[in-house]
Design a protein around this motif. Structure first.
Motif, PDB file in Angstrom:
ATOM      1  N   HIS A  52      11.579  -1.559 -27.823  1.00 20.58           N
ATOM      2  CA  HIS A  52      11.884  -1.987 -29.175  1.00 20.58           C
ATOM      3  C   HIS A  52      10.964  -2.185 -30.157  1.00 20.58           C
ATOM      4  O   HIS A  52      11.243  -2.632 -31.106  1.00 20.58           O
ATOM      5  CB  HIS A  52      12.471  -3.416 -28.940  1.00 20.58           C
ATOM      6  CG  HIS A  52      13.752  -3.693 -27.904  1.00 20.58           C
ATOM      7  ND1 HIS A  52      14.863  -2.708 -28.023  1.00 20.58           N
ATOM      8  CD2 HIS A  52      13.992  -4.586 -26.829  1.00 20.58           C
ATOM      9  CE1 HIS A  52      15.844  -3.332 -27.071  1.00 20.58           C
ATOM     10  NE2 HIS A  52      15.174  -4.195 -26.466  1.00 20.58           N
ATOM     11  N   ARG A  85      23.734  -9.819 -16.007  1.00 22.24           N
ATOM     12  CA  ARG A  85      24.325  -9.591 -17.369  1.00 22.24           C
ATOM     13  C   ARG A  85      25.761 -10.222 -17.760  1.00 22.24           C
ATOM     14  O   ARG A  85      26.023 -10.679 -18.673  1.00 22.24           O
ATOM     15  CB  ARG A  85      24.148  -8.303 -17.730  1.00 22.24           C
ATOM     16  CG  ARG A  85      22.758  -7.909 -17.707  1.00 22.24           C
ATOM     17  CD  ARG A  85      22.497  -6.338 -18.197  1.00 22.24           C
ATOM     18  NE  ARG A  85      22.777  -5.897 -19.611  1.00 22.24           N
ATOM     19  CZ  ARG A  85      22.059  -6.127 -20.612  1.00 22.24           C
ATOM     20  NH1 ARG A  85      20.592  -6.467 -20.140  1.00 22.24           N
ATOM     21  NH2 ARG A  85      22.175  -5.996 -21.876  1.00 22.24           N
ATOM     22  N   ASP A 118      18.231  -4.269 -17.323  1.00 19.05           N
ATOM     23  CA  ASP A 118      19.522  -3.340 -17.850  1.00 19.05           C
ATOM     24  C   ASP A 118      19.983  -2.247 -16.910  1.00 19.05           C
ATOM     25  O   ASP A 118      20.859  -1.548 -17.011  1.00 19.05           O
ATOM     26  CB  ASP A 118      19.525  -3.112 -19.137  1.00 19.05           C
ATOM     27  CG  ASP A 118      18.391  -2.116 -19.506  1.00 19.05           C
ATOM     28  OD1 ASP A 118      17.396  -1.795 -18.791  1.00 19.05           O
ATOM     29  OD2 ASP A 118      18.128  -2.066 -21.081  1.00 19.05           O
TER      30      ASP A 118
HETATM   31 MG    MG Z   1      17.716  -5.387 -23.184  1.00 16.12          MG
END
Ligand code: MG
Ligand code: GTP
Length: 138
Positions: A52, A85, A118
């Motif tokens: 990120h 998740r 993820d």
């Molecule tokens: Mg993530």
């Protein structure tokens, strides 16, 4: 059987929610096979969230992740990555389903109480970044 990497983030450890979050993890059928409380360094947080680094919120994200201790964990179970998740809920708690960790505990899109891997590749990388093989007790 699959493994995923989890972080109980500073907003949650600060509010003493580690146990409440672990209860939701276990109720979802996931087994906590490794767990430790650490205070991340800036370098660790920057590396961990390196994907990120070009996002506008990167600086804020790193500052948040080093603001208080976190609890890093390895979770094991059937389809653990997706199962976790699902119980985490959407990134933004405003969009999270009823009963999820983020719906119940998260404060904002940034201070959203938990992280979960993820994909299988990122799960393996993230686990290896914080834990040695000997620390994983399945
Ligand atoms: Mg993530
Ligand atoms: P993680 O499990 O933490 O990776 O969350 P995610 O996969 O649901 O979201 P994503 O990987 O897209 O974003 C990583 C983290 O960056 C989020 O969990 C938030 O803590 C933070 N983040 C994402 N979007 C924003 C934003 O718009 N503002 C701020 N301050 N933080 C954000």
């Amino acid at each position: 059987i699959q493994r995923t990497f989890s972080i109980i983030k500073p907003d949650a450890t600060k509010r003493n929610l580690t146990g409440a979050i672990n209860a939701k993890i276990e109720a979802a059928g996931l087994r906590i096979i490794a767990q430790k409380r650490i205070h991340m360094t800036q370098k660790q947080a920057e590396t961990f969230y390196g994907v990120h680094k070009d996002r506008p919120f990167f600086g804020e994200l790193v500052e948040f992740m080093i603001s208080e201790p976190v609890v890093v964990q390895v979770l094991e179970g059937e389809n653990a990555i997706k199962a976790y998740r699902d119980v985490m809920g959407a990134t933004n708690p405003a969009d999270a389903d009823e009963g999820t960790i983020r719906k119940e505990f998260a404060q904002s899109v940034g201070e959203n109480s938990v992280h979960g891997s993820d994909a299988p590749e990122t799960a393996a990388e993230e686990i290896a970044y914080f834990f040695s093989g000997l620390e994983l007790v399945g």
